[in-house]
Scaffold this active site. Structure first.
Site, short mmCIF file in Angstrom:
data_model
loop_
_atom_site.label_atom_id
_atom_site.label_comp_id
_atom_site.label_asym_id
_atom_site.label_seq_id
_atom_site.Cartn_x
_atom_site.Cartn_y
_atom_site.Cartn_z
N THR A 171 -15.12 -20.98 -20.18
CA THR A 171 -15.35 -19.76 -19.40
C THR A 171 -16.81 -19.64 -19.00
OG1 THR A 171 -13.48 -18.57 -20.39
CG2 THR A 171 -15.27 -17.24 -19.48
N CYS A 219 -4.74 -16.15 -22.77
CA CYS A 219 -5.88 -15.36 -22.31
C CYS A 219 -5.44 -14.06 -21.63
CB CYS A 219 -6.73 -16.18 -21.35
SG CYS A 219 -7.26 -17.75 -22.04
N SER A 247 -13.43 -27.62 -22.45
CA SER A 247 -13.55 -26.84 -23.67
C SER A 247 -13.12 -27.69 -24.85
CB SER A 247 -12.66 -25.59 -23.58
OG SER A 247 -12.89 -24.72 -24.66
#
Length: 356
Positions: free
Chosen positions: A71, A302, A182
């Site tokens: 993010t 999310c 990630s």
């Protein structure tokens, strides 16, 4: 508990955990990697060794910027290039969509077809400075034609940003200008990710302060997180063929047991560790309650709890009822064939019981 939510996060690899322990101990492993003394230099060396391992996930000719996760990496890329006009696919992660629409930019949304794919020859508006399309969709697993889209972006005079979170270590890296990944999606620790930046591209920093991470991301790095990320990346590359073959076997077993469920998204152009299925009239909340020792998802972790239909399933043309009767099963390296068989049989039986 049978864990089938690999798109939300993956189990920490034992090798990654072992790599982290050296930098979580009571000796000088706690040192700040930005300090000039001997323990600090040792910690800095560990960070740079990890950076080299993570670089293996990307094409040659670029640099790796450590971040707190994908993010932050995506925010750094979108804000950092300073483009006044961007293009994004309709099924991007919220980290791309919300960031693209922040700050008064003009945004072109590239549609997807009913299979969940962006057209390889998608038209890009004149004046676009950045195009962002993910490699593998986190909800339905579709693999986008990112190399063709990158070429189209460059023809239009734009940079190409790829969210490769779900594909890193599994697929060849995209031919992009900026790539976000990630660690915890490839069996590394949570709390660390990276932005790869092609040589020659300048970015403005998102986080200001001490000027760490090549002036782009101020803040003290964690040698432990970096080491765990590096070990996970190295392992993913070494095991790529083995992991892919294992996932294909799991996919085949799951599809065989759940043969009368409808697949969401392309069956061919997708990562087969993501199985997104729907069944008419399925009460997903009840299914989760009846199978509470199976960890699976009704959509993106999310966006869970929002109560809104998935924007990804809506983009491929599903009505709200069909979208809300969909589930996502995610599996990978540490999922056994027995896990898949037991879970799918139980999910199928529970779904059938709702119809009687």
């Amino acid at each position: 508990m049978i864990y089938l939510d690999y798109q939300a996060t993956t189990p920490l690899a034992p090798e990654a955990r072992a790599a982290m322990l050296r930098w979580l101990g009571d000796d000088d492993g706690f040192a700040n990697p930005h300090s000039p003394h001997r323990p600090g230099r040792a910690a800095a060396a560990a960070v740079e060794a990890a950076r080299a391992e993570v670089a293996g996930l990307f094409p040659p000719g670029g640099r790796v910027i450590f971040t707190s996760g994908a993010t932050e990496a995506l925010n750094l890329a979108i804000h950092g290039v300073g483009a006044a006009q961007v293009a994004v696919s309709a099924i991007e992660h919220a980290a791309v969509l919300d960031t693209a629409f922040a700050g008064g930019r003009r945004v072109q949304v590239l549609p997807v077809d009913p299979h969940g794919l962006v057209a390889a020859d998608a038209w890009i508006q004149a004046g676009t400075g950045l195009v962002a399309v993910m490699q593998v969709n986190n909800e339905i697993g579709t693999i986008q034609p990112v190399d063709a889209l990158a070429a189209a972006a460059r023809d239009a005079g734009a940079l190409f940003l790829c969210d490769a979170v779900q594909g890193a270590g599994k697929l060849a890296p995209p031919d992009a200008d900026l790539i976000a990944v990630s660690a915890h999606k490839l069996h590394g620790p949570k709390g660390i990710g990276a932005l790869w930046v092609r040589d020659g591209i300048d970015l403005q920093p998102l986080v200001h302060g001490g000027g760490q991470e090549q002036g782009l991301r101020s803040g003290t790095l964690s040698p432990a997180l970096c080491a765990g990320f590096g070990a996970a990346a190295k392992l993913a590359l070494a095991r790529r063929g083995e992991d892919t073959a294992h996932v294909e076997a799991l996919w085949a077993k799951a599809r065989d047991i759940l043969a009368d469920w409808t697949l969401n998204g392309s069956a061919e152009q997708r990562w087969h560790g993501n199985l997104n299925l729907r069944r008419p009239g399925l009460d997903v909340a009840r299914l989760m309650s009846e199978c509470r020792d199976i960890a699976f998802s009704a959509g993106s972790a999310c966006a869970s709890g929002s109560g809104r239909p998935s924007h990804v399933l809506s983009a491929i043309g599903l009505e709200p009822g069909a979208a809300k009767s969909s589930v996502r099963l995610g599996f990978g390296r540490y999922t056994s064939l027995r896990d898949i068989e037991d879970a799918c049989v139980r999910l199928n039986e529970a779904a059938l019981s709702q119809e009687h």
